[in-house]
Motif scaffolding. Sequence first.
Motif, PDB file in Angstrom:
ATOM      1  N   PHE A 235      35.089  40.816  40.434  1.00 22.36           N
ATOM      2  CA  PHE A 235      34.489  40.111  41.573  1.00 22.36           C
ATOM      3  C   PHE A 235      32.968  40.116  41.469  1.00 22.36           C
ATOM      4  CE2 PHE A 235      38.743  41.074  43.125  1.00 22.36           C
ATOM      5  CZ  PHE A 235      39.116  39.800  43.521  1.00 22.36           C
ATOM      6  N   ARG A 236      32.409  41.193  40.895  1.00 28.84           N
ATOM      7  CA  ARG A 236      30.965  41.276  40.716  1.00 28.84           C
ATOM      8  C   ARG A 236      30.495  40.276  39.655  1.00 28.84           C
ATOM      9  NH1 ARG A 236      28.965  44.974  37.377  1.00 28.84           N
ATOM     10  NH2 ARG A 236      30.801  46.319  37.585  1.00 28.84           N
ATOM     11  N   LEU A 237      31.260  40.170  38.535  1.00 25.73           N
ATOM     12  CA  LEU A 237      30.810  39.368  37.399  1.00 25.73           C
ATOM     13  C   LEU A 237      31.225  37.901  37.496  1.00 25.73           C
ATOM     14  CD1 LEU A 237      31.634  41.951  34.595  1.00 25.73           C
ATOM     15  CD2 LEU A 237      29.342  41.209  35.243  1.00 25.73           C
ATOM     16  N   CYS A 238      32.371  37.628  38.115  1.00 31.90           N
ATOM     17  CA  CYS A 238      32.928  36.267  38.075  1.00 31.90           C
ATOM     18  C   CYS A 238      32.889  35.538  39.411  1.00 31.90           C
ATOM     19  CB  CYS A 238      34.379  36.296  37.595  1.00 31.90           C
ATOM     20  SG  CYS A 238      34.625  37.129  36.036  1.00 31.90           S
ATOM     21  N   TYR A 239      32.721  36.273  40.503  1.00 27.94           N
ATOM     22  CA  TYR A 239      32.763  35.631  41.819  1.00 27.94           C
ATOM     23  C   TYR A 239      31.539  36.062  42.617  1.00 27.94           C
ATOM     24  CZ  TYR A 239      37.723  34.656  40.907  1.00 27.94           C
ATOM     25  OH  TYR A 239      38.899  34.212  40.382  1.00 27.94           O
ATOM     26  N   ASP A 240      30.403  35.492  42.273  1.00 27.64           N
ATOM     27  CA  ASP A 240      29.151  35.924  42.900  1.00 27.64           C
ATOM     28  C   ASP A 240      29.189  35.817  44.421  1.00 27.64           C
ATOM     29  OD1 ASP A 240      28.128  36.480  40.464  1.00 27.64           O
ATOM     30  OD2 ASP A 240      27.028  34.603  40.247  1.00 27.64           O
ATOM     31  N   ASN A 241      29.915  34.828  44.915  1.00 30.02           N
ATOM     32  CA  ASN A 241      29.889  34.592  46.359  1.00 30.02           C
ATOM     33  C   ASN A 241      30.942  35.374  47.127  1.00 30.02           C
ATOM     34  OD1 ASN A 241      27.819  32.731  45.985  1.00 30.02           O
ATOM     35  ND2 ASN A 241      29.284  31.104  45.519  1.00 30.02           N
ATOM     36  N   GLU A 242      31.767  36.111  46.399  1.00 34.11           N
ATOM     37  CA  GLU A 242      32.841  36.869  47.050  1.00 34.11           C
ATOM     38  C   GLU A 242      32.307  38.215  47.548  1.00 34.11           C
ATOM     39  OE1 GLU A 242      36.340  36.622  47.567  1.00 34.11           O
ATOM     40  OE2 GLU A 242      35.815  34.513  47.401  1.00 34.11           O
ATOM     41  N   PRO A 243      32.769  38.719  48.657  1.00 33.17           N
ATOM     42  CA  PRO A 243      32.503  40.140  48.925  1.00 33.17           C
ATOM     43  C   PRO A 243      33.290  40.974  47.914  1.00 33.17           C
ATOM     44  CG  PRO A 243      34.035  39.241  50.545  1.00 33.17           C
ATOM     45  CD  PRO A 243      33.579  38.093  49.695  1.00 33.17           C
ATOM     46  N   PRO A 244      32.767  42.124  47.488  1.00 27.00           N
ATOM     47  CA  PRO A 244      33.495  42.920  46.494  1.00 27.00           C
ATOM     48  C   PRO A 244      34.868  43.329  47.021  1.00 27.00           C
ATOM     49  CG  PRO A 244      31.291  43.820  46.886  1.00 27.00           C
ATOM     50  CD  PRO A 244      31.520  42.763  47.923  1.00 27.00           C
ATOM     51  N   HIS A 245      35.842  43.357  46.148  1.00 28.94           N
ATOM     52  CA  HIS A 245      37.210  43.769  46.491  1.00 28.94           C
ATOM     53  C   HIS A 245      37.683  44.630  45.338  1.00 28.94           C
ATOM     54  CE1 HIS A 245      41.576  43.392  47.120  1.00 28.94           C
ATOM     55  NE2 HIS A 245      41.296  43.075  48.359  1.00 28.94           N
ATOM     56  N   ARG A 246      38.532  45.624  45.611  1.00 30.67           N
ATOM     57  CA  ARG A 246      38.945  46.485  44.494  1.00 30.67           C
ATOM     58  C   ARG A 246      39.930  45.776  43.566  1.00 30.67           C
ATOM     59  NH1 ARG A 246      42.723  51.182  47.352  1.00 30.67           N
ATOM     60  NH2 ARG A 246      44.428  49.834  48.006  1.00 30.67           N
ATOM     61  N   GLY A 247      40.476  44.660  44.019  1.00 32.14           N
ATOM     62  CA  GLY A 247      41.297  43.812  43.159  1.00 32.14           C
ATOM     63  C   GLY A 247      42.613  44.462  42.765  1.00 32.14           C
ATOM     64  N   CYS A 248      43.342  43.794  41.884  1.00 32.18           N
ATOM     65  CA  CYS A 248      44.638  44.320  41.424  1.00 32.18           C
ATOM     66  C   CYS A 248      44.454  45.649  40.693  1.00 32.18           C
ATOM     67  CB  CYS A 248      45.315  43.314  40.497  1.00 32.18           C
ATOM     68  SG  CYS A 248      45.984  41.882  41.368  1.00 32.18           S
ATOM     69  N   HIS A 249      43.344  45.778  39.961  1.00 31.84           N
ATOM     70  CA  HIS A 249      43.103  47.026  39.241  1.00 31.84           C
ATOM     71  C   HIS A 249      43.051  48.193  40.225  1.00 31.84           C
ATOM     72  CE1 HIS A 249      41.660  49.354  35.750  1.00 31.84           C
ATOM     73  NE2 HIS A 249      40.931  50.002  36.641  1.00 31.84           N
ATOM     74  N   GLY A 250      42.260  48.041  41.276  1.00 27.96           N
ATOM     75  CA  GLY A 250      42.167  49.092  42.291  1.00 27.96           C
ATOM     76  C   GLY A 250      43.482  49.292  43.027  1.00 27.96           C
ATOM     77  N   ASN A 251      44.187  48.200  43.301  1.00 29.10           N
ATOM     78  CA  ASN A 251      45.467  48.313  44.006  1.00 29.10           C
ATOM     79  C   ASN A 251      46.530  48.991  43.139  1.00 29.10           C
ATOM     80  OD1 ASN A 251      44.663  47.154  46.456  1.00 29.10           O
ATOM     81  ND2 ASN A 251      45.064  45.073  45.731  1.00 29.10           N
ATOM     82  N   LEU A 252      46.553  48.678  41.852  1.00 28.25           N
ATOM     83  CA  LEU A 252      47.507  49.329  40.943  1.00 28.25           C
ATOM     84  C   LEU A 252      47.200  50.822  40.854  1.00 28.25           C
ATOM     85  CD1 LEU A 252      47.504  46.619  38.119  1.00 28.25           C
ATOM     86  CD2 LEU A 252      49.491  47.198  39.563  1.00 28.25           C
ATOM     87  N   HIS A 253      45.924  51.145  40.690  1.00 29.99           N
ATOM     88  CA  HIS A 253      45.529  52.549  40.578  1.00 29.99           C
ATOM     89  C   HIS A 253      45.903  53.320  41.845  1.00 29.99           C
ATOM     90  CE1 HIS A 253      42.333  55.843  40.541  1.00 29.99           C
ATOM     91  NE2 HIS A 253      43.196  56.156  39.619  1.00 29.99           N
ATOM     92  N   ALA A 254      45.624  52.730  43.005  1.00 30.33           N
ATOM     93  CA  ALA A 254      45.946  53.412  44.267  1.00 30.33           C
ATOM     94  C   ALA A 254      47.455  53.594  44.417  1.00 30.33           C
ATOM     95  CB  ALA A 254      45.383  52.605  45.437  1.00 30.33           C
TER      96      ALA A 254
END
Lengths: 204, 204
Positions: free
Chosen positions: B107-126
Amino acid sequence: MFTETATRPDTTQIIPPRSGAAFTLNAGQTLTVIDPEGGQVADLLAIARADTREMLSSGRTLDYAETIYLSTAHKLYSNRSNVLLEIIEDTVGRHDFLLTPCSEATFRLCYDNEPPHRGCHGNLHAALAPWGIAEDAIPVAFNCFMNVPVDGATGRFKVLPPLSKAGDFIRFRAATDLIIALTACSAPASNGGSFKPIHYRVEG
Amino acid sequence: MFTETATRPDTTQIIPPRSGAAFTLNAGQTLTVIDPEGGQVADLLAIARADTREMLSSGRTLDYAETIYLSTAHKLYSNRSNVLLEIIEDTVGRHDFLLTPCSEATFRLCYDNEPPHRGCHGNLHAALAPWGIAEDAIPVAFNCFMNVPVDGATGRFKVLPPLSKAGDFIRFRAATDLIIALTACSAPASNGGSFKPIHYRVEG
């Protein structure tokens, strides 16, 4: 003939056929991977020296590059989305970043008539032994000179002989302090049926 | 409307938009991943319960399948070249196995206008926290319904909306005892710009 060893006898290292090596590469240094005879693949891994759990990630790199074929100016990212290496020169323009290093299982499953060989996976693991990298942690490598054209319509791909000619090379610059593991690939299909050495040089 | 929850209230599980879940799947059981509204990606990981260092490997799987597009009858291999899952039914026929789960860095590198989200990576890890899976160990996931056409000539790819319609599904059979982690993907481009739930069912 390839004359790198004659002109720079003190810096060009040789990886014999079907073997591997590992070494350090400091931030800012360049690594040149050379195919001295042509038609030979070299599997490359990069691992962060500061924390060896951080290593090359094909999935992150392809996602950010938006292409499966990487060449000059592309950056190779880690599993933590940090740049580990940048490709700064490339005389071939065709490398693979889809497939895992060949392994004992590759030879068992894909090459029924081959005697088992530990392959690049085994060679990378052995070369990385001084740094204690677990065998299960070895990811998809950046396979220099490996030629894997994909049919976009069907998704099917072929492993064809490399496009590299004698003396062709790819040069990387390290973005951080790294451990590099590098092989002269052991799989018949990837190397046009013959096993040749790989040369490399660290500079800067 | 999708009626799986009405007809099988006790077995269909719901993953809310932009979240994830993890659960066990025993050898021989089937897992059905359902897109209840259509156009929604689900990132899937499989980890061997006997030794959680053994997990899904995109590079091994693609190498053995000889295609980047997997569907019915394809097997998903581990980093130790063992079969973890087999695809036994698939009403869509287009999934991705090239790209890593979206992450805060995505989200930081590809979606400049998005608020940061932990994404699937963060959701899988959690979701995998009960099994102690290290964040760095999370590999390329099998991205159910993710539509990533590749231009074979240039290597460039696009992330387009999924081809899945409401009620479409992909069904897997476990070859060994597994931990499965599964998400309703969080990346705008992968999901046609809207975030929808994913349903799943374990049977057998």
